[in-house]
Scaffold this active site. Structure first.
Site, PDB file in Angstrom:
ATOM      1  N   ASP A  85     -10.362   1.890 -56.229  1.00 53.77           N
ATOM      2  CA  ASP A  85     -11.670   1.486 -56.738  1.00 53.77           C
ATOM      3  C   ASP A  85     -11.847   0.012 -56.374  1.00 53.77           C
ATOM      4  OD1 ASP A  85     -13.964   0.924 -58.241  1.00 53.77           O
ATOM      5  OD2 ASP A  85     -13.374   2.300 -59.841  1.00 53.77           O
ATOM      6  N   ASP A  96     -20.057  -1.500 -56.030  1.00 48.83           N
ATOM      7  CA  ASP A  96     -18.863  -0.935 -56.654  1.00 48.83           C
ATOM      8  C   ASP A  96     -18.698   0.455 -56.055  1.00 48.83           C
ATOM      9  OD1 ASP A  96     -16.931  -0.044 -58.455  1.00 48.83           O
ATOM     10  OD2 ASP A  96     -18.236  -0.164 -60.225  1.00 48.83           O
ATOM     11  N   HIS A 158     -22.947   3.262 -64.176  1.00 49.53           N
ATOM     12  CA  HIS A 158     -23.545   2.101 -64.837  1.00 49.53           C
ATOM     13  C   HIS A 158     -24.510   1.391 -63.915  1.00 49.53           C
ATOM     14  CE1 HIS A 158     -20.641  -0.079 -62.281  1.00 49.53           C
ATOM     15  NE2 HIS A 158     -19.848   0.944 -62.540  1.00 49.53           N
ATOM     16  N   HIS A 166     -20.843  -4.078 -65.068  1.00 49.77           N
ATOM     17  CA  HIS A 166     -21.297  -2.965 -65.919  1.00 49.77           C
ATOM     18  C   HIS A 166     -22.462  -3.395 -66.780  1.00 49.77           C
ATOM     19  CE1 HIS A 166     -16.979  -1.810 -65.244  1.00 49.77           C
ATOM     20  NE2 HIS A 166     -17.623  -0.775 -64.777  1.00 49.77           N
ATOM     21  N   GLU A 191     -20.325   7.610 -60.759  1.00 50.76           N
ATOM     22  CA  GLU A 191     -18.890   7.810 -60.524  1.00 50.76           C
ATOM     23  C   GLU A 191     -18.294   8.936 -61.353  1.00 50.76           C
ATOM     24  OE1 GLU A 191     -16.385   4.445 -61.792  1.00 50.76           O
ATOM     25  OE2 GLU A 191     -18.188   3.427 -62.463  1.00 50.76           O
ATOM     26  N   GLU A 283     -17.238   7.315 -56.002  1.00 49.11           N
ATOM     27  CA  GLU A 283     -18.252   6.400 -56.535  1.00 49.11           C
ATOM     28  C   GLU A 283     -19.055   5.752 -55.413  1.00 49.11           C
ATOM     29  OE1 GLU A 283     -16.676   3.020 -58.724  1.00 49.11           O
ATOM     30  OE2 GLU A 283     -18.634   2.589 -59.618  1.00 49.11           O
TER      31      GLU A 283
HETATM   32 MN    MN Z   1     -15.605   1.283 -59.434  1.00 50.25          MN
HETATM   33 MN    MN Z   2     -18.107   1.540 -61.413  1.00 51.41          MN
END
Ligand code: MN
Ligand code: MN
Length: 297
Positions: A85, A96, A158, A166, A191, A283
């Site tokens: 991630d 992200d 998010h 976030h 995600e 994600e």
């Molecule tokens: Mn992430």
């Molecule tokens: Mn994330």
């Protein structure tokens, strides 16, 4: 959105796409998790970005927030399901994203990873201006359940904002009843996390990942504090990054003081409640648009 800002999101996205491909070449039997994380973070800088948070390398039943420690001995083994991630920011404008990789061929891992991709893809198709976020969660859960897995309900996507990983809206991975509607121009991360376990994560060990939550000062190691404020602002950072920069004596001492003064807070590692389970994740960060979402990552 101003063109200048949009260009920063696009640039961050183009960097992270390359780094994801690079990460796939690093995850293999015998690799140290900390080497993967260091190389991913260094590649982001080499390509002209900055990590939006230190890369997480979460394996098997560990769902999220495993940030390798300084000199971490964790080794990736054949059969492991490895989630990388990672995020990139340009002047705080961040994306992200995450990928799941099977270390070596493993049919079970590949089915779970395919479920993560399918759920992400249906989530992205469902997300449109005027759509309630619960509908995205419903579509994700149905896809995961159709494939025989559990959707992790207490992990979610998010919104993102400058210097904030976030923010609202929360994008659920099941129908949580939230009627909040997406609107044109929202930038969100979706995600899904399919699991062979119970579909719930619990807090595990301290992650050594922190975030600034308040102003303040400390008695010794003020250069560490100043660096944290300037370099990361409100983005997550980890002890390993600070040890690499300030050394194994100074950095932990400064972190200890920042924690006890309430300047930073620490995240926990998140693992499946069922310790014998495996979890996959996919994600993307995208811009919600009537004419079709723009996937940045
Ligand atoms: Mn992430
Ligand atoms: Mn994330």
């Amino acid at each position: 959105m101003e063109k200048e800002i949009l260009d920063k999101y696009i640039k961050a996205g183009n960097i992270v796409k390359k780094v994801k491909e690079y990460a796939k070449t690093l995850v293999k039997d015998g690799a140290l998790a900390v080497d993967v994380a260091d190389k991913v973070d260094a590649k982001i800088v080499e390509l002209g970005g900055k990590p939006a948070f230190p890369a997480d390398i979460s394996i098997n039943e560990i769902a999220a927030h495993y940030c390798p420690r300084f000199k971490d001995k964790l080794v990736i083994k054949s059969g492991d399901l490895v989630k990388v991630d990672l995020g990139v920011h340009i002047d705080g404008y961040l994306v992200d994203t995450a990928i799941s990789i099977s270390a070596g061929k493993n049919a079970g891992n590949e089915e779970l990873i395919a479920a993560a991709h399918a759920a992400l893809s249906i989530g992205i198709k469902t997300a449109k201006p005027g759509v309630q976020v619960r509908e995205i969660g419903k579509a994700i859960q149905e896809e995961i359940s159709r494939r025989g897995f559990q959707t992790i309900r207490n992990l979610s996507g998010h919104g993102v904002d400058q210097w904030v990983v976030h923010t609202s809206p929360t994008i659920p991975n099941f129908d949580n009843g939230d009627k909040r509607e997406l609107k044109e121009g929202d930038i969100i991360a979706i995600e899904p996390f399919p699991s062979t376990g119970e579909g719930i994560v619990v807090e595990g060990k301290d992650s050594e990942v922190y975030e600034v939550v308040s102003e303040g000062n400390i008695r010794t190691g003020r250069d560490v504090l100043e660096y944290v404020f300037e370099e990361f602002e409100t983005l997550p950072f980890c002890k390993r990054q600070l040890i690499n920069k300030f050394g194994a004596l100074k950095a932990p001492l400064a972190i200890k003081q920042m924690l006890s003064s309430g300047i930073i807070k620490e995240f926990k590692v998140l693992r499946e409640k069922n310790q014998n389970s495996k979890v996959a994740q996919a994600e993307h960060t995208l811009i919600i648009q009537e004419k079709g979402n723009k996937i940045l990552t």
